[in-house]
Scaffold this motif. Structure first.
Motif, PDB file in Angstrom:
ATOM      1  N   LEU A  30      56.112  31.189  27.076  1.00  0.00           N
ATOM      2  CA  LEU A  30      56.608  29.814  27.048  1.00  0.00           C
ATOM      3  C   LEU A  30      55.568  28.805  27.518  1.00  0.00           C
ATOM      4  CD1 LEU A  30      60.297  30.254  28.241  1.00  0.00           C
ATOM      5  CD2 LEU A  30      59.349  30.262  25.919  1.00  0.00           C
ATOM      6  N   ARG A  31      55.598  27.633  26.894  1.00  0.00           N
ATOM      7  CA  ARG A  31      54.744  26.508  27.236  1.00  0.00           C
ATOM      8  C   ARG A  31      55.600  25.404  27.834  1.00  0.00           C
ATOM      9  NH1 ARG A  31      50.205  25.618  22.885  1.00  0.00           N
ATOM     10  NH2 ARG A  31      50.701  23.457  23.407  1.00  0.00           N
ATOM     11  N   PRO A  32      54.980  24.439  28.532  1.00  0.00           N
ATOM     12  CA  PRO A  32      55.767  23.358  29.135  1.00  0.00           C
ATOM     13  C   PRO A  32      56.569  22.538  28.124  1.00  0.00           C
ATOM     14  CG  PRO A  32      53.552  23.402  30.051  1.00  0.00           C
ATOM     15  CD  PRO A  32      53.562  24.373  28.917  1.00  0.00           C
ATOM     16  N   GLU A  33      56.112  22.517  26.857  1.00  0.00           N
ATOM     17  CA  GLU A  33      56.794  21.694  25.856  1.00  0.00           C
ATOM     18  C   GLU A  33      58.091  22.317  25.343  1.00  0.00           C
ATOM     19  OE1 GLU A  33      52.315  21.568  24.672  1.00  0.00           O
ATOM     20  OE2 GLU A  33      53.719  22.946  25.666  1.00  0.00           O
ATOM     21  N   VAL A  34      58.331  23.594  25.666  1.00  0.00           N
ATOM     22  CA  VAL A  34      59.536  24.275  25.192  1.00  0.00           C
ATOM     23  C   VAL A  34      60.739  23.831  26.016  1.00  0.00           C
ATOM     24  CG1 VAL A  34      60.681  26.503  24.883  1.00  0.00           C
ATOM     25  CG2 VAL A  34      58.224  26.280  24.397  1.00  0.00           C
ATOM     26  N   LEU A  35      61.797  23.433  25.329  1.00  0.00           N
ATOM     27  CA  LEU A  35      63.042  23.029  25.988  1.00  0.00           C
ATOM     28  C   LEU A  35      64.098  24.096  25.746  1.00  0.00           C
ATOM     29  CD1 LEU A  35      63.141  19.279  24.837  1.00  0.00           C
ATOM     30  CD2 LEU A  35      62.041  20.246  26.864  1.00  0.00           C
ATOM     31  N   GLY A  36      64.807  24.488  26.795  1.00  0.00           N
ATOM     32  CA  GLY A  36      65.842  25.509  26.632  1.00  0.00           C
ATOM     33  C   GLY A  36      65.241  26.899  26.584  1.00  0.00           C
ATOM     34  N   GLY A  37      66.064  27.867  26.224  1.00  0.00           N
ATOM     35  CA  GLY A  37      65.619  29.262  26.182  1.00  0.00           C
ATOM     36  C   GLY A  37      66.240  29.983  25.014  1.00  0.00           C
ATOM     37  N   LEU A  38      66.265  31.318  25.106  1.00  0.00           N
ATOM     38  CA  LEU A  38      66.857  32.126  24.040  1.00  0.00           C
ATOM     39  C   LEU A  38      68.351  31.865  23.929  1.00  0.00           C
ATOM     40  CD1 LEU A  38      65.190  35.641  24.465  1.00  0.00           C
ATOM     41  CD2 LEU A  38      64.676  33.911  22.749  1.00  0.00           C
ATOM     42  N   GLY A  39      68.879  31.984  22.726  1.00  0.00           N
ATOM     43  CA  GLY A  39      70.321  31.915  22.535  1.00  0.00           C
ATOM     44  C   GLY A  39      70.803  30.688  21.805  1.00  0.00           C
ATOM     45  N   GLY A  40      69.970  29.676  21.686  1.00  0.00           N
ATOM     46  CA  GLY A  40      70.395  28.481  20.957  1.00  0.00           C
ATOM     47  C   GLY A  40      70.345  28.700  19.452  1.00  0.00           C
ATOM     48  N   PHE A  41      70.940  27.782  18.724  1.00  0.00           N
ATOM     49  CA  PHE A  41      70.904  27.878  17.264  1.00  0.00           C
ATOM     50  C   PHE A  41      69.544  27.476  16.707  1.00  0.00           C
ATOM     51  CE2 PHE A  41      75.452  27.794  17.974  1.00  0.00           C
ATOM     52  CZ  PHE A  41      75.912  28.727  17.050  1.00  0.00           C
ATOM     53  N   GLY A  42      68.778  26.723  17.483  1.00  0.00           N
ATOM     54  CA  GLY A  42      67.442  26.322  17.076  1.00  0.00           C
ATOM     55  C   GLY A  42      66.538  26.243  18.293  1.00  0.00           C
ATOM     56  N   GLY A  43      65.244  26.531  18.093  1.00  0.00           N
ATOM     57  CA  GLY A  43      64.278  26.406  19.170  1.00  0.00           C
ATOM     58  C   GLY A  43      63.851  24.960  19.333  1.00  0.00           C
ATOM     59  N   LEU A  44      63.687  24.525  20.570  1.00  0.00           N
ATOM     60  CA  LEU A  44      63.358  23.136  20.855  1.00  0.00           C
ATOM     61  C   LEU A  44      61.948  23.034  21.419  1.00  0.00           C
ATOM     62  CD1 LEU A  44      66.689  22.065  22.602  1.00  0.00           C
ATOM     63  CD2 LEU A  44      66.086  21.886  20.173  1.00  0.00           C
ATOM     64  N   PHE A  45      61.157  22.101  20.880  1.00  0.00           N
ATOM     65  CA  PHE A  45      59.776  21.923  21.308  1.00  0.00           C
ATOM     66  C   PHE A  45      59.456  20.434  21.300  1.00  0.00           C
ATOM     67  CE2 PHE A  45      55.211  21.850  21.165  1.00  0.00           C
ATOM     68  CZ  PHE A  45      54.800  23.009  21.825  1.00  0.00           C
ATOM     69  N   LYS A  46      59.056  19.899  22.454  1.00  0.00           N
ATOM     70  CA  LYS A  46      58.744  18.478  22.570  1.00  0.00           C
ATOM     71  C   LYS A  46      57.240  18.278  22.441  1.00  0.00           C
ATOM     72  CE  LYS A  46      59.539  14.430  25.514  1.00  0.00           C
ATOM     73  NZ  LYS A  46      60.140  13.939  26.787  1.00  0.00           N
ATOM     74  N   LEU A  47      56.811  17.638  21.374  1.00  0.00           N
ATOM     75  CA  LEU A  47      55.393  17.466  21.083  1.00  0.00           C
ATOM     76  C   LEU A  47      54.742  16.530  22.099  1.00  0.00           C
ATOM     77  CD1 LEU A  47      53.203  18.239  19.033  1.00  0.00           C
ATOM     78  CD2 LEU A  47      53.817  16.208  17.728  1.00  0.00           C
ATOM     79  N   ASP A  48      53.574  16.893  22.585  1.00  0.00           N
ATOM     80  CA  ASP A  48      52.818  16.093  23.542  1.00  0.00           C
ATOM     81  C   ASP A  48      52.034  15.021  22.791  1.00  0.00           C
ATOM     82  OD1 ASP A  48      51.214  15.004  25.467  1.00  0.00           O
ATOM     83  OD2 ASP A  48      50.383  16.907  26.189  1.00  0.00           O
ATOM     84  N   LEU A  49      52.587  13.822  22.727  1.00  0.00           N
ATOM     85  CA  LEU A  49      51.960  12.740  21.963  1.00  0.00           C
ATOM     86  C   LEU A  49      50.788  12.109  22.702  1.00  0.00           C
ATOM     87  CD1 LEU A  49      55.106  11.041  20.401  1.00  0.00           C
ATOM     88  CD2 LEU A  49      53.480  12.611  19.322  1.00  0.00           C
ATOM     89  N   ALA A  50      50.639  12.388  23.984  1.00  0.00           N
ATOM     90  CA  ALA A  50      49.451  11.911  24.692  1.00  0.00           C
ATOM     91  C   ALA A  50      48.222  12.697  24.240  1.00  0.00           C
ATOM     92  CB  ALA A  50      49.651  12.054  26.200  1.00  0.00           C
ATOM     93  N   LYS A  51      48.423  13.984  24.027  1.00  0.00           N
ATOM     94  CA  LYS A  51      47.331  14.835  23.553  1.00  0.00           C
ATOM     95  C   LYS A  51      47.133  14.700  22.047  1.00  0.00           C
ATOM     96  CE  LYS A  51      45.807  19.680  23.649  1.00  0.00           C
ATOM     97  NZ  LYS A  51      46.152  21.066  24.068  1.00  0.00           N
ATOM     98  N   TYR A  52      48.219  14.487  21.328  1.00  0.00           N
ATOM     99  CA  TYR A  52      48.169  14.377  19.868  1.00  0.00           C
ATOM    100  C   TYR A  52      48.811  13.064  19.426  1.00  0.00           C
ATOM    101  CZ  TYR A  52      46.859  19.295  19.941  1.00  0.00           C
ATOM    102  OH  TYR A  52      46.201  20.487  20.162  1.00  0.00           O
ATOM    103  N   PRO A  53      48.093  11.932  19.578  1.00  0.00           N
ATOM    104  CA  PRO A  53      48.674  10.631  19.224  1.00  0.00           C
ATOM    105  C   PRO A  53      48.829  10.414  17.721  1.00  0.00           C
ATOM    106  CG  PRO A  53      46.395  10.382  19.914  1.00  0.00           C
ATOM    107  CD  PRO A  53      46.770  11.789  20.208  1.00  0.00           C
ATOM    108  N   ASN A  54      48.038  11.135  16.918  1.00  0.00           N
ATOM    109  CA  ASN A  54      48.132  11.033  15.455  1.00  0.00           C
ATOM    110  C   ASN A  54      48.348  12.422  14.867  1.00  0.00           C
ATOM    111  OD1 ASN A  54      47.414   8.104  15.163  1.00  0.00           O
ATOM    112  ND2 ASN A  54      45.529   8.831  16.154  1.00  0.00           N
ATOM    113  N   PRO A  55      49.503  13.014  15.169  1.00  0.00           N
ATOM    114  CA  PRO A  55      49.686  14.437  14.864  1.00  0.00           C
ATOM    115  C   PRO A  55      49.914  14.733  13.384  1.00  0.00           C
ATOM    116  CG  PRO A  55      51.718  13.519  15.733  1.00  0.00           C
ATOM    117  CD  PRO A  55      50.693  12.433  15.832  1.00  0.00           C
ATOM    118  N   VAL A  56      49.291  15.818  12.950  1.00  0.00           N
ATOM    119  CA  VAL A  56      49.603  16.438  11.661  1.00  0.00           C
ATOM    120  C   VAL A  56      50.088  17.851  11.971  1.00  0.00           C
ATOM    121  CG1 VAL A  56      48.701  17.274   9.464  1.00  0.00           C
ATOM    122  CG2 VAL A  56      47.873  15.107  10.403  1.00  0.00           C
ATOM    123  N   LEU A  57      51.296  18.154  11.559  1.00  0.00           N
ATOM    124  CA  LEU A  57      51.832  19.495  11.782  1.00  0.00           C
ATOM    125  C   LEU A  57      51.346  20.427  10.680  1.00  0.00           C
ATOM    126  CD1 LEU A  57      55.498  18.699  12.870  1.00  0.00           C
ATOM    127  CD2 LEU A  57      53.510  19.145  14.316  1.00  0.00           C
TER     128      LEU A  57
END
Length: 348
Positions: A30-57
């Motif tokens: 796990l990384r700090p950007e991960v929200l929640g844990g196992l068991g949800g219907f979807g995995g949650l990840f909060k993108l670090d926009l300070a590090k990636y201000p112009n992000p391309v996924l």
């Protein structure tokens, strides 16, 4: 008394046991950007926009093909997960992306908690190597579709790169240098041909040139290049990269070259793992076929300016990565090989 889901071959309790077994392995990724844990219907990840201000996924998905058959035959399931991660994260790395998270899909004939937890342990280990989070997954028990002792595995990864740092090969020009990083063996490609050639032999067979059993050589996991390459990108200019998978050097190097440009590769510039020469000899496989089917000892390729070659290789050495000069970019299309031994191309 009527039928139950277990009567039909699906054991929900066994599936729950797998989840409990894998929780510690997943937690290590796990990384700090991960929200929640196992068991949800979807995995949650909060993108670090300070590090990636112009992000391309950047996303990638893949499996490990018929290499799985060897894992079944050897009853070894602790490395195949690393292969699944590697095939995805090395692909998205090519465009300069940092892998953020990974999801797996396991389809099985019968849930066997110990075996599946070994597979997921391998996935988690691969994620740790790549620095990405194992954010979710799915185990589908499908009796009557898969044999009880078989499974299939696929993976999906998402990474990110700032738009101005995206590597697309557009700056590559004639005279640029190709630098190769060694593979650990076959990685996860060419196994249908390899298995056909080695079918008459036991996986316990010890060919002198291998220094290990045939099974060990074939099941060796795919290397993950992420941390070294991401560290390298922070200090030097890389014009293009290629992950050498299905299609070998022949098909994968041209994928990163602009139209009208090709590559000249000198195959005497690196040492091929013995497994490739053994495959060629036992199967009487044409060398052109070998270089289009297997990675031939080159897992990843960088394209750099000629004046940057020494610096790039020095930094790779400092990062613990061996490297070698494969050749250069030329006018033309495809790959022109030079090798006085195999006959796949002329020597000037």
């Amino acid at each position: 008394m009527g039928y139950s889901y277990r009567d039909a071959g699906v054991d929900i309790e066994a599936g729950n046991e797998v989840v409990e077994r894998i929780k510690p392995a997943v937690a290590r990724t796990l990384r700090p950007e991960v929200l929640g844990g196992l068991g949800g219907f979807g995995g949650l990840f909060k993108l670090d926009l300070a590090k990636y201000p112009n992000p391309v996924l950047v996303s990638g998905t893949d499996g490990v093909g018929t290499k799985l058959r060897l894992a079944f035959q050897m009853n070894r399931h602790d490395t195949i997960g690393q292969d699944a991660v590697a095939m995805c994260v090395n692909d998205i790395l090519v465009q300069g992306a940092e892998p953020l998270y990974f999801l797996d899909y396991l389809a099985v004939g019968k849930v066997e908690p110990q075996r599946l937890s070994q597979v997921v342990e391998g996935i988690a280990r691969g994620c740790e190597m790549a620095g990405c989070a194992l954010i979710g997954g799915e185990t589908a028990e499908m009796p009557g579709f898969y044999a009880e002792d078989e499974y299939d595995i696929a993976g999906f990864s998402v990474g990110v790169v700032n738009e101005d740092k995206l590597i697309d090969g557009s700056k590559i020009r004639v005279g640029d240098i190709l630098i190769g990083l060694p593979s650990s063996g076959l990685h996860s490609n060419g196994y249908s041909l390899a298995r056909k050639i080695f079918a008459p032999y036991s996986l316990d067979e010890k060919f002198p040139e291998l220094g290990e059993s045939l099974g060990d050589a074939l099941l060796r996991p795919t290397r993950i290049y992420v941390k070294s390459i991401l560290s390298l990108l922070s200090g030097v200019e890389i014009l293009g990269m290629a992950h050498i998978t299905g299609g070998g050097l022949t098909d994968n190097v041209p994928r990163v070259l602009p139209a009208g440009l090709g590559a000249k590769i000198d195959t005497t510039k690196w040492e091929r793992p013995s497994i490739f020469s053994l495959i060629q000899r036992l199967g009487d496989v044409a060398w052109t076929e070998m270089y289009r089917t297997f990675n031939m000892g080159v897992g990843f390729v960088l394209v750099v300016r000629a004046e940057d070659e020494s610096l790039v290789r020095q930094k790779l050495d400092e990062l613990g990565e061996k490297s070698f000069v494969l050749g250069s970019v030329i006018m033309g299309e495809g790959v022109a090989y030079e090798d006085g031994n195999t006959g796949i191309g002329p020597r000037e």
